[in-house]
Write a protein that holds these residues in place. Structure first.
Motif, PDB file in Angstrom:
ATOM      1  N   HIS A   1     -62.383  15.502 -15.698  1.00 55.98           N
ATOM      2  CA  HIS A   1     -63.136  14.723 -16.694  1.00 55.98           C
ATOM      3  C   HIS A   1     -62.199  14.212 -17.794  1.00 55.98           C
ATOM      4  O   HIS A   1     -62.304  13.052 -18.215  1.00 55.98           O
ATOM      5  CB  HIS A   1     -64.279  15.539 -17.285  1.00 55.98           C
ATOM      6  N   LEU A   2     -61.281  15.052 -18.240  1.00 55.39           N
ATOM      7  CA  LEU A   2     -60.317  14.625 -19.262  1.00 55.39           C
ATOM      8  C   LEU A   2     -59.419  13.517 -18.717  1.00 55.39           C
ATOM      9  O   LEU A   2     -59.200  12.502 -19.390  1.00 55.39           O
ATOM     10  CB  LEU A   2     -59.468  15.819 -19.720  1.00 55.39           C
ATOM     11  N   ILE A   3     -58.922  13.678 -17.518  1.00 54.22           N
ATOM     12  CA  ILE A   3     -58.057  12.660 -16.906  1.00 54.22           C
ATOM     13  C   ILE A   3     -58.794  11.328 -16.829  1.00 54.22           C
ATOM     14  O   ILE A   3     -58.242  10.278 -17.190  1.00 54.22           O
ATOM     15  CB  ILE A   3     -57.584  13.124 -15.506  1.00 54.22           C
ATOM     16  N   ARG A   4     -60.033  11.358 -16.398  1.00 51.13           N
ATOM     17  CA  ARG A   4     -60.817  10.114 -16.286  1.00 51.13           C
ATOM     18  C   ARG A   4     -61.052   9.480 -17.646  1.00 51.13           C
ATOM     19  O   ARG A   4     -61.012   8.258 -17.783  1.00 51.13           O
ATOM     20  CB  ARG A   4     -62.133  10.395 -15.572  1.00 51.13           C
ATOM     21  N   GLN A   5     -61.295  10.295 -18.671  1.00 51.74           N
ATOM     22  CA  GLN A   5     -61.482   9.756 -20.024  1.00 51.74           C
ATOM     23  C   GLN A   5     -60.199   9.083 -20.510  1.00 51.74           C
ATOM     24  O   GLN A   5     -60.244   8.001 -21.103  1.00 51.74           O
ATOM     25  CB  GLN A   5     -61.877  10.863 -20.996  1.00 51.74           C
TER      26      GLN A   5
ATOM     27  N   TYR B   1     -57.751   7.840 -18.641  1.00 53.80           N
ATOM     28  CA  TYR B   1     -57.571   6.600 -17.871  1.00 53.80           C
ATOM     29  C   TYR B   1     -58.474   5.503 -18.432  1.00 53.80           C
ATOM     30  O   TYR B   1     -58.053   4.360 -18.613  1.00 53.80           O
ATOM     31  CB  TYR B   1     -57.886   6.803 -16.390  1.00 53.80           C
ATOM     32  N   ALA B   2     -59.718   5.842 -18.713  1.00 55.63           N
ATOM     33  CA  ALA B   2     -60.668   4.858 -19.246  1.00 55.63           C
ATOM     34  C   ALA B   2     -60.218   4.331 -20.604  1.00 55.63           C
ATOM     35  O   ALA B   2     -60.522   3.185 -20.957  1.00 55.63           O
ATOM     36  CB  ALA B   2     -62.063   5.477 -19.356  1.00 55.63           C
ATOM     37  N   ALA B   3     -59.479   5.150 -21.342  1.00 57.88           N
ATOM     38  CA  ALA B   3     -58.962   4.720 -22.641  1.00 57.88           C
ATOM     39  C   ALA B   3     -57.722   3.842 -22.496  1.00 57.88           C
ATOM     40  O   ALA B   3     -57.192   3.345 -23.493  1.00 57.88           O
ATOM     41  CB  ALA B   3     -58.633   5.936 -23.505  1.00 57.88           C
TER      42      ALA B   3
ATOM     43  N   LEU C   1     -54.757   4.755 -20.886  1.00 57.76           N
ATOM     44  CA  LEU C   1     -53.489   5.463 -20.789  1.00 57.76           C
ATOM     45  C   LEU C   1     -52.997   5.463 -19.347  1.00 57.76           C
ATOM     46  O   LEU C   1     -53.788   5.518 -18.412  1.00 57.76           O
ATOM     47  CB  LEU C   1     -53.627   6.893 -21.293  1.00 57.76           C
ATOM     48  N   SER C   2     -51.687   5.428 -19.186  1.00 59.08           N
ATOM     49  CA  SER C   2     -51.080   5.460 -17.854  1.00 59.08           C
ATOM     50  C   SER C   2     -51.003   6.896 -17.354  1.00 59.08           C
ATOM     51  O   SER C   2     -51.101   7.851 -18.132  1.00 59.08           O
ATOM     52  CB  SER C   2     -49.671   4.872 -17.911  1.00 59.08           C
ATOM     53  N   SER C   3     -50.803   7.045 -16.054  1.00 55.91           N
ATOM     54  CA  SER C   3     -50.689   8.392 -15.487  1.00 55.91           C
ATOM     55  C   SER C   3     -49.481   9.124 -16.074  1.00 55.91           C
ATOM     56  O   SER C   3     -49.528  10.340 -16.270  1.00 55.91           O
ATOM     57  CB  SER C   3     -50.604   8.341 -13.966  1.00 55.91           C
ATOM     58  N   LYS C   4     -48.433   8.393 -16.388  1.00 56.42           N
ATOM     59  CA  LYS C   4     -47.244   9.023 -16.985  1.00 56.42           C
ATOM     60  C   LYS C   4     -47.584   9.619 -18.356  1.00 56.42           C
ATOM     61  O   LYS C   4     -47.195  10.749 -18.662  1.00 56.42           O
ATOM     62  CB  LYS C   4     -46.129   7.986 -17.110  1.00 56.42           C
ATOM     63  N   VAL C   5     -48.304   8.875 -19.161  1.00 59.62           N
ATOM     64  CA  VAL C   5     -48.697   9.368 -20.488  1.00 59.62           C
ATOM     65  C   VAL C   5     -49.666  10.533 -20.335  1.00 59.62           C
ATOM     66  O   VAL C   5     -49.550  11.548 -21.021  1.00 59.62           O
ATOM     67  CB  VAL C   5     -49.304   8.231 -21.337  1.00 59.62           C
ATOM     68  N   ILE C   6     -50.619  10.397 -19.419  1.00 59.63           N
ATOM     69  CA  ILE C   6     -51.588  11.471 -19.209  1.00 59.63           C
ATOM     70  C   ILE C   6     -50.879  12.750 -18.768  1.00 59.63           C
ATOM     71  O   ILE C   6     -51.193  13.837 -19.248  1.00 59.63           O
ATOM     72  CB  ILE C   6     -52.667  11.050 -18.193  1.00 59.63           C
ATOM     73  N   ALA C   7     -49.898  12.619 -17.891  1.00 54.72           N
ATOM     74  CA  ALA C   7     -49.147  13.797 -17.437  1.00 54.72           C
ATOM     75  C   ALA C   7     -48.442  14.481 -18.600  1.00 54.72           C
ATOM     76  O   ALA C   7     -48.344  15.709 -18.644  1.00 54.72           O
ATOM     77  CB  ALA C   7     -48.139  13.404 -16.357  1.00 54.72           C
ATOM     78  N   ALA C   8     -47.975  13.688 -19.553  1.00 57.31           N
ATOM     79  CA  ALA C   8     -47.304  14.274 -20.717  1.00 57.31           C
ATOM     80  C   ALA C   8     -48.303  14.913 -21.683  1.00 57.31           C
ATOM     81  O   ALA C   8     -47.963  15.866 -22.381  1.00 57.31           O
ATOM     82  CB  ALA C   8     -46.493  13.200 -21.443  1.00 57.31           C
ATOM     83  N   LEU C   9     -49.527  14.389 -21.712  1.00 53.57           N
ATOM     84  CA  LEU C   9     -50.511  14.883 -22.677  1.00 53.57           C
ATOM     85  C   LEU C   9     -51.311  16.087 -22.195  1.00 53.57           C
ATOM     86  O   LEU C   9     -51.670  16.940 -22.997  1.00 53.57           O
ATOM     87  CB  LEU C   9     -51.501  13.766 -23.035  1.00 53.57           C
ATOM     88  N   THR C  10     -51.611  16.164 -20.919  1.00 53.52           N
ATOM     89  CA  THR C  10     -52.508  17.208 -20.450  1.00 53.52           C
ATOM     90  C   THR C  10     -52.000  18.639 -20.670  1.00 53.52           C
ATOM     91  O   THR C  10     -52.829  19.530 -20.853  1.00 53.52           O
ATOM     92  CB  THR C  10     -52.911  16.998 -18.972  1.00 53.52           C
ATOM     93  N   PRO C  11     -50.696  18.893 -20.712  1.00 53.96           N
ATOM     94  CA  PRO C  11     -50.281  20.260 -21.056  1.00 53.96           C
ATOM     95  C   PRO C  11     -50.649  20.644 -22.497  1.00 53.96           C
ATOM     96  O   PRO C  11     -50.633  21.814 -22.846  1.00 53.96           O
ATOM     97  CB  PRO C  11     -48.761  20.236 -20.883  1.00 53.96           C
ATOM     98  N   CYS C  12     -50.998  19.649 -23.318  1.00 58.91           N
ATOM     99  CA  CYS C  12     -51.376  19.910 -24.707  1.00 58.91           C
ATOM    100  C   CYS C  12     -52.836  20.313 -24.841  1.00 58.91           C
ATOM    101  O   CYS C  12     -53.343  20.451 -25.948  1.00 58.91           O
ATOM    102  CB  CYS C  12     -51.104  18.670 -25.563  1.00 58.91           C
ATOM    103  N   VAL C  13     -53.531  20.474 -23.727  1.00 55.07           N
ATOM    104  CA  VAL C  13     -54.915  20.942 -23.738  1.00 55.07           C
ATOM    105  C   VAL C  13     -54.892  22.387 -23.263  1.00 55.07           C
ATOM    106  O   VAL C  13     -54.446  22.682 -22.164  1.00 55.07           O
ATOM    107  CB  VAL C  13     -55.809  20.086 -22.810  1.00 55.07           C
TER     108      VAL C  13
ATOM    109  N   GLU D   1     -51.244   8.200 -31.636  1.00 55.71           N
ATOM    110  CA  GLU D   1     -50.173   7.230 -31.366  1.00 55.71           C
ATOM    111  C   GLU D   1     -50.595   6.252 -30.270  1.00 55.71           C
ATOM    112  O   GLU D   1     -50.352   5.045 -30.377  1.00 55.71           O
ATOM    113  CB  GLU D   1     -48.893   7.955 -30.955  1.00 55.71           C
ATOM    114  N   GLU D   2     -51.229   6.770 -29.222  1.00 50.83           N
ATOM    115  CA  GLU D   2     -51.705   5.903 -28.145  1.00 50.83           C
ATOM    116  C   GLU D   2     -52.788   4.952 -28.654  1.00 50.83           C
ATOM    117  O   GLU D   2     -52.824   3.785 -28.288  1.00 50.83           O
ATOM    118  CB  GLU D   2     -52.234   6.724 -26.968  1.00 50.83           C
ATOM    119  N   ARG D   3     -53.683   5.452 -29.498  1.00 51.34           N
ATOM    120  CA  ARG D   3     -54.718   4.603 -30.077  1.00 51.34           C
ATOM    121  C   ARG D   3     -54.095   3.487 -30.911  1.00 51.34           C
ATOM    122  O   ARG D   3     -54.505   2.323 -30.823  1.00 51.34           O
ATOM    123  CB  ARG D   3     -55.670   5.427 -30.945  1.00 51.34           C
TER     124      ARG D   3
END
Length: 126
Positions: free
Chosen positions: A47-51, A53-55, A57-69, A84-86
């Motif tokens: 669900h977070l990944i899909r959110q 992506y919908a915002a 963000l690229s998969s590369k950015v998402i991969a860097a961000l998800t460890p922060c959850v 920063e992405e916003r």
């Protein structure tokens, strides 16, 4: 849970789940026979990944961000990166809006100066 169940519970195709794995967004355990097995928290992660992506963000950015959850909660680092992405998206939207406004100006100016027999007009007879 197996990949089919995760797909059913999240509304994501198994192909998408395999893609997430390739992009290192999702890391299932493997059985001795190589079958994927996902932990219960994979549903929230999808669900977070899909959110994200919908915002936009690229998969590369998402991969860097998800460890922060951690345990489904955003860390301060994640919130900073999301801000920063916003800001990046806001700049991109402003650039696109400026481009659209310039096109509107050209269209408005050009429509008052239409000439017959213009070689760029598609509806002219040959």
């Amino acid at each position: 849970m197996r990949i089919g169940e995760l797909a059913r519970r999240t509304g994501v195709t198994t192909r998408a789940l395999r893609y997430y794995e390739e992009q290192e967004l999702l890391a299932p355990e493997r059985s001795g026979s190589g079958q994927r097995h996902y932990a219960e928290d994979a549903v929230d992660r999808i669900h977070l990944i899909r959110q994200l992506y919908a915002a936009g963000l690229s998969s590369k950015v998402i991969a860097a961000l998800t460890p922060c959850v951690i345990d489904g909660r955003a860390t301060p680092e994640l919130l900073k990166r999301l801000a920063e992405e916003r800001d990046h998206l806001d700049r991109h939207i402003a650039d696109l809006t400026h481009t659209r406004d310039r096109l509107d100006s050209v269209i408005a100016g050009a429509s008052s100066n239409l000439r017959t027999g213009d070689p760029c007009r598609r509806d002219t007879a040959t």
